[in-house]
Design a protein around this motif. Structure first.
Motif, mmCIF file in Angstrom:
data_model
loop_
_atom_site.group_PDB
_atom_site.id
_atom_site.type_symbol
_atom_site.label_atom_id
_atom_site.label_comp_id
_atom_site.label_asym_id
_atom_site.label_seq_id
_atom_site.Cartn_x
_atom_site.Cartn_y
_atom_site.Cartn_z
ATOM 1 N N MET A 120 0.809 -1.189 0.111
ATOM 2 C CA MET A 120 -0.056 -0.061 -0.079
ATOM 3 C C MET A 120 1.065 1.266 -0.124
ATOM 4 N N ALA A 121 0.680 1.992 -0.987
ATOM 5 C CA ALA A 121 1.518 3.328 -1.163
ATOM 6 C C ALA A 121 1.033 4.208 -0.129
ATOM 7 N N ILE A 122 1.898 5.065 0.608
ATOM 8 C CA ILE A 122 1.475 6.124 1.400
ATOM 9 C C ILE A 122 1.649 7.420 0.681
ATOM 10 N N SER A 123 0.325 8.305 0.993
ATOM 11 C CA SER A 123 0.237 9.603 0.393
ATOM 12 C C SER A 123 1.331 10.507 0.911
ATOM 13 N N ALA A 124 1.823 11.299 -0.045
ATOM 14 C CA ALA A 124 2.913 12.345 0.552
ATOM 15 C C ALA A 124 2.351 13.080 1.565
ATOM 16 N N ASP A 125 1.405 13.570 1.693
ATOM 17 C CA ASP A 125 0.938 14.421 2.815
ATOM 18 C C ASP A 125 0.775 13.666 4.144
ATOM 19 N N ARG A 126 1.134 12.333 4.187
ATOM 20 C CA ARG A 126 1.175 11.636 5.559
ATOM 21 C C ARG A 126 2.610 11.125 5.743
ATOM 22 N N ILE A 127 3.707 11.800 5.048
ATOM 23 C CA ILE A 127 5.030 11.557 5.232
ATOM 24 C C ILE A 127 5.704 12.559 5.899
ATOM 25 N N TYR A 128 6.544 12.407 6.849
ATOM 26 C CA TYR A 128 7.536 13.446 7.162
ATOM 27 C C TYR A 128 8.836 13.189 6.905
ATOM 28 N N SER A 129 9.692 13.886 6.294
ATOM 29 C CA SER A 129 10.838 13.574 6.125
ATOM 30 C C SER A 129 12.044 14.661 6.322
ATOM 31 N N LEU A 130 13.127 14.278 6.996
ATOM 32 C CA LEU A 130 14.421 14.878 6.961
ATOM 33 C C LEU A 130 15.597 14.293 6.348
ATOM 34 N N GLU A 131 15.305 13.180 5.471
ATOM 35 C CA GLU A 131 16.108 12.285 4.937
ATOM 36 C C GLU A 131 17.495 13.063 4.315
ATOM 37 N N GLY A 132 18.425 12.531 4.704
ATOM 38 C CA GLY A 132 19.570 13.104 4.182
ATOM 39 C C GLY A 132 20.250 14.515 4.143
ATOM 40 N N LYS A 133 19.530 15.387 5.329
ATOM 41 C CA LYS A 133 19.993 16.720 5.059
ATOM 42 C C LYS A 133 21.204 16.823 5.978
ATOM 43 N N GLY A 134 21.681 15.943 6.750
ATOM 44 C CA GLY A 134 23.186 15.965 7.368
ATOM 45 C C GLY A 134 22.713 16.970 8.566
ATOM 46 N N LEU A 135 21.642 16.901 9.239
ATOM 47 C CA LEU A 135 21.274 17.962 10.416
ATOM 48 C C LEU A 135 21.971 17.197 11.702
ATOM 49 N N LYS A 136 22.684 18.144 12.557
ATOM 50 C CA LYS A 136 23.225 17.654 13.748
ATOM 51 C C LYS A 136 22.200 18.229 14.757
ATOM 52 N N LEU A 137 21.477 17.308 15.371
ATOM 53 C CA LEU A 137 20.272 17.580 16.275
ATOM 54 C C LEU A 137 20.663 17.209 17.700
ATOM 55 N N THR A 138 21.344 17.979 18.636
ATOM 56 C CA THR A 138 21.856 17.453 19.740
ATOM 57 C C THR A 138 20.920 17.804 20.845
#
Length: 165
Positions: A1-19
């Motif tokens: 089952m495909a997931i609709s884009a408005d139901r996805i949250y992504s920070l994929e591959g941004k290289g963030l350093k969240l401490t």
């Protein structure tokens, strides 16, 4: 089952350093705003223990979450910090009834990470896909994961259902 884009949250591959909680707060605000969240993609960033605890508080409320992509999120973190982070995130995932897939690959958390996720693996009977590639689990970590999965199977049998994983 495909997931609709408005139901996805992504920070994929941004290289963030969240401490800290303050570092991750702007993204948590965005995450909170996603109603009926089905998939979260946080891979390719580094998340510290304080930020992981703040993230866990938000994830805990996302009862429609089906897929958690959390691979490669602990780069440059100390082992104890990673363990604390895994405990917090897995505790949040434990209560999510719709969760069917978790990817914690490429986190190099070793046996400590396996111990940190054991309670989650023992109790989440609806999990269908678990990805734990390249984590340096070793024999001890492998045994911990296997033992937790066997306990999950026993829990499924007690509930009269087949294990989903």
């Amino acid at each position: 089952m495909a997931i609709s884009a408005d139901r996805i949250y992504s920070l994929e591959g941004k290289g963030l350093k969240l401490t800290t909680a303050a570092d991750i707060e702007p993204y948590l605000g965005e995450l909170r705003a996603v109603e009926s969240l089905e998939e979260v993609r946080l891979n390719g960033n580094t998340i510290g223990a304080e930020a992981a605890k703040a993230l866990a508080d938000v994830l805990r409320t996302k009862t429609t979450l089906r897929v958690a992509t959390l691979h490669d999120i602990f780069t440059s973190r100390l082992k104890e910090e990673v363990k604390e982070s895994v405990v917090a995130i897995c505790a949040a995932l434990t209560g999510l009834p719709s969760l069917v897939e978790v990817n914690l690959s490429d986190n190099a958390f070793g046996p400590l990470g396996a111990e940190a996720m054991a309670a989650f693996l023992k109790s989440h009977t609806g999990l269908q896909v678990l990805k734990l590639n390249n984590n340096g689990l070793g024999i001890g970590g492998g045994r911990t994961i296997a033992g937790a999965l066997l306990e999950c199977r026993a829990a499924c049998e007690e509930q009269g259902k087949q294990p989903a994983l």
